[in-house]
Scaffold this active site. Structure first.
Site, PDB file in Angstrom:
ATOM      1  N   CYS A 127       0.845  -1.193   0.000  1.00 53.64           N
ATOM      2  CA  CYS A 127       0.000   0.000   0.000  1.00 53.64           C
ATOM      3  C   CYS A 127       0.876   1.237   0.000  1.00 53.64           C
ATOM      4  O   CYS A 127       2.056   1.173   0.336  1.00 53.64           O
ATOM      5  CB  CYS A 127      -0.875   0.012   1.237  1.00 53.64           C
TER       6      CYS A 127
ATOM      7  N   TYR B 126      -5.731 -13.346  -3.550  1.00 58.12           N
ATOM      8  CA  TYR B 126      -5.234 -12.813  -2.283  1.00 58.12           C
ATOM      9  C   TYR B 126      -6.002 -13.418  -1.118  1.00 58.12           C
ATOM     10  O   TYR B 126      -7.198 -13.178  -0.959  1.00 58.12           O
ATOM     11  CB  TYR B 126      -5.394 -11.290  -2.303  1.00 58.12           C
TER      12      TYR B 126
ATOM     13  N   HIS C 135      -3.143 -11.964   5.326  1.00 60.42           N
ATOM     14  CA  HIS C 135      -3.142 -10.775   6.191  1.00 60.42           C
ATOM     15  C   HIS C 135      -4.448 -10.525   6.926  1.00 60.42           C
ATOM     16  O   HIS C 135      -4.647  -9.432   7.468  1.00 60.42           O
ATOM     17  CB  HIS C 135      -2.794  -9.509   5.372  1.00 60.42           C
TER      18      HIS C 135
ATOM     19  N   ASP D  32       3.132  -8.959   9.953  1.00 58.70           N
ATOM     20  CA  ASP D  32       3.981  -9.198   8.786  1.00 58.70           C
ATOM     21  C   ASP D  32       4.978  -8.050   8.594  1.00 58.70           C
ATOM     22  O   ASP D  32       6.104  -8.274   8.172  1.00 58.70           O
ATOM     23  CB  ASP D  32       3.091  -9.336   7.542  1.00 58.70           C
TER      24      ASP D  32
END
Ligand code: ADP
Ligand code: SF4
Length: 692
Positions: free
Chosen positions: A31, A172, A175, A267
């Site tokens: 991001c 995806y 996370h 992470d």
């Protein structure tokens, strides 16, 4: 300089399904706070990563359907065909440098409250949305029609991604961001149908969507799956052994496994809380479960470590987000054996704060990050000097060092005067505090670069006065003299000094960093700064055996660090070290033998008996030199001085990233023609109005 043969392995091509990465350097999705608002800026930034040698360069998460948006976060969108050009621009920039473009398709599901679309969010279960902000919104439980629809939407997005030119199209599931992760994890999936319960059932949707995607474009595009190997909450969530079984069940279905930890805060831990490669124990088995390549991150900047990960068969591709932000040219530098030129990530997560504050990402180490398109800055190239006028820089903190470095690269003659016997200013001091050792890289990178610039002279032990500056006769003077923590309580809450009685020991972080520790045993740390310093001071004092109370007007310790995803780690560490935390507390006054705290809501007072108070509230610019020079401005012309400029903390205290940026900006803009009145100092993109 040639690279060491033991690093050659990092420059081997890797086949990923139908496409081939030219080396093993892989910029994983990250991001950046630019997303759909700043598409050209984003495209340029990704293109520069490709130019720097990253064989694969990915987008951030891309919302694949309007029915799930992650507002207020600014990511990319692929809601309909009109989103394709912005994404194609990025893919083109990446291709122009010979790299592969990857796209991470996301459907946030229960991670998005749909503040923009106002659609009802959905997920595997009926639960409160799992956003960062406790939004008062719940998901509806997906039924079979929803599952059919979501597969259809993913497929549509895959086709659009291919049309935009992407070579790798992600599924995806990592996370804890997005519906696929939620289906995998028992924490969110309580279904009793064929999509819940057993491992086979929980991976069913991931398998179906991966199969759909492969079938649609698998002959031309690679289909990686991104998954989290552990949520770090034990068996209530995803854990290593279970995820290894899941991966085993789908072993060779995707073209690549991209393995991470969940959530994002685990992470992308900062260097204060995790060493390089914190993921390694969790991912070391994955390579054995599949014949497909594996990519993983770990804030890796050590080339030996990277090469050994490949050699040991842990990873096939070295994933990076932050190291690629701090140094977009890391692969090229490694390839050329220029290890000393690498701008190593310090693990501060200022980059992450861009996403959390919906502002274009910035980087403490790399001041050009996010400015590639807006200002035309490049991480490695800078325009040649436009005059022969030399510059005297006073102060070798982050601002002065970066200015010296960038001006030196432009070819200017620079004298850098530093009052102490070391470079680094605040960084040299702060890197000695608990957990902040990696921050010294801000200095070390610039120190190394300055050694290669014969046109930059450094003078240590040189605390300059206005008289010195006038005498020396440099046409340009740059003041980067930094700031000092104040000791009068002025900060966010009190904008006037607080009442402090004589007799109480009152210290600031500057005092403590200079080795002045409290004499008594009981200390109160009052944090009205709210970034890291208050928490670090409390930690340091507790470690040294002080009975430490930490009080703050905020609801929690170091509250701004929510933006760097550290708040939880900070408060946990403080509690573990025995710090007692008092929230919503304002200092009313400091008496000889106690402090009066008042409740931020009711004003109700409480007496706290302590031997010393550490005030972490605000800093004062070190501006005595500036004021002394200003007082003698009439002498400038005779001394040959054309300009005196103040930058960084000496102008207005802020983060280290601000100071580095200020130094770089001074260097970039020196001798540039003045902007026409009313012109913005950066480019921006404005949405086109529709005729409706
Ligand atoms: P910034 O973050 O803005 O770079 P720092 O506080 O990190 O600011 O650095 C300021 C540096 O300037 C420190 O190393 C300090 O020793 C040095 N300095 C301050 N005043 C003078 C002076 N009069 N002459 C030379 N160096 C100075
Ligand atoms: Fe690394 Fe900090 Fe730059 Fe992020 S902002 S890339 S953590 S140095």
């Amino acid at each position: 300089m040639a690279r060491h043969p033991s690093h050659d392995i990092l420059f081997e091509p890797v086949k990923i399904g139908p496409v081939t990465a030219r080396n093993r350097f892989y910029q994983v999705p990250h991001c950046n706070g630019m997303g759909y608002r700043d598409p050209s800026a984003l495209a340029e930034m990704r293109g520069i990563k490709a130019e720097g040698g990253w064989a694969v360069v990915c987008t951030e998460q891309v919302e694949m359907h309007y029915s799930s948006d992650i507002t207020p976060f600014i990511e990319l969108r692929l809601w309909d065909d009109r989103d394709i050009p912005a994404l194609a621009k990025m893919a083109d920039k990446i291709h122009a440098q010979g790299s592969l473009a990857g796209i991470e398709l996301a459907y946030n599901g229960m991670n998005g409250s749909n503040l923009y679309s106002r659609e009802v969010p959905m997920g595997p279960a009926s639960l409160p949305v799992a956003t960062f902000t406790y939004d008062p919104v719940q998901t509806r439980r997906m039924d079979k029609t929803d599952i059919v629809n979501i597969r259809k939407w993913h497929l549509q997005a895959v086709h659009r991604a291919k049309r935009a030119g992407f070579d790798l199209i992600y599924v995806y599931a990592a996370h804890a961001l997005g519906f696929l992760h939620h289906f995998l994890s028992r924490r969110y999936n309580d279904r009793t149908d064929e999509y819940g319960g057993s491992l086979e059932n929980r991976i069913r949707l991931l398998r179906e969507i991966t199969e759909d995607s492969k079938e649609a474009v698998g002959d031309t595009c690679a289909i990686p799956v991104r998954i989290s190997v552990d949520e770090l909450i034990g068996e209530g969530g995803l854990y290593k052994e279970e995820v290894e079984d899941m991966i085993g069940l789908m072993a060779d279905l995707p073209d690549l496994w991209d393995v991470t930890l969940a959530g994002w805060e685990n992470d992308s831990q900062t260097s204060r809380f995790a060493e390089e490669g914190v993921q390694e124990p969790f991912i070391s088995n994955i390579r054995r479960l599949t014949s497909k390549p594996v990519v993983g991150v770990g804030r890796y900047t050590s080339v030996d470590r990277m090469a050994s990960l490949v050699r040991k068969g842990v990873l096939d591709l070295i994933g990076a987000a932050r190291p690629s932000i701090a140094d977009p040219f890391l692969p090229n530098k490694l390839s050329e054996g220029r290890l000393d030129d690498i701008r190593e990530c310090i693990g501060c997560n200022i980059c992450v704060s861009g996403d959390f504050t919906q502002s274009p990402l910035r980087c403490t180490q790399n001041p050009t990050m996010g400015e590639e398109w807006r200002k035309g800055w490049h991480p490695e190239r800078i325009k040649a000097k436009a005059s022969d006028k030399s510059i005297l820089i006073i102060g070798a903190g982050p601002a002065g060092l970066e200015a010296a470095h960038a001006l030196g690269k432009r070819g200017y003659d620079v004298a850098l005067a530093e009052a102490t016997t070391e470079l680094g200013g605040r960084v040299a001091q702060e890197a000695k505090l608990p957990g902040l050792a990696a921050w010294i890289r801000v200095r070390d990178y610039r120190d190394m670069q300055l050694r290669q610039l014969p046109n930059v002279q450094i003078y240590f032990d040189s605390r300059l006065t206005a008289g010195n500056a006038l005498e020396f006769g440099f046409p340009r003077i740059l003041l980067a003299t930094g700031a000092t923590w104040r000791r009068d309580g002025v900060g966010h809450h009190h904008t006037r000094p607080i009442a402090i009685a004589e007799g109480m020991e009152v210290l600031s972080p500057s005092d403590i960093m200079q080795g002045c520790l409290p004499a008594g045993k009981r200390v109160l740390v009052w944090d009205d700064d709210h970034y890291y310093m208050g928490g670090v001071m409390a930690e340091l004092l507790a470690e040294r055996g002080y009975d430490t109370i930490y009080a703050t007007p905020a609801s929690e310790a170091s509250t701004w660090t929510r933006n760097t995803m550290e708040q939880h780690f900070i408060q946990r560490r403080m509690l573990e070290k025995g710090v007692s935390i008092k929230s919503f507390k304002v200092i009313s006054h400091i008496s000889r033998d106690h402090v009066t705290l008042s409740c931020a809501f009711t004003g109700r007072e409480e007496r706290v008996e302590v031997d010393a108070v550490i005030l972490i509230t605000a800093r004062l610019p070190n501006d005595s030199l500036r004021l002394a020079l200003e007082a003698r401005s009439e002498e400038f012309a005779d001394s040959g001085i054309e300009s005196v400029t103040t930058i960084g903390d000496a102008l207005a205290p802020a983060t280290i990233a601000h100071a580095v940026y200020a130094g770089h900006r001074y260097a970039e803009e020196l001798d540039a023609p003045p902007l026409p009145d009313g012109t913005l100092p950066f480019r921006r993109e404005i949405a086109q109005l529709l005729n409706a």
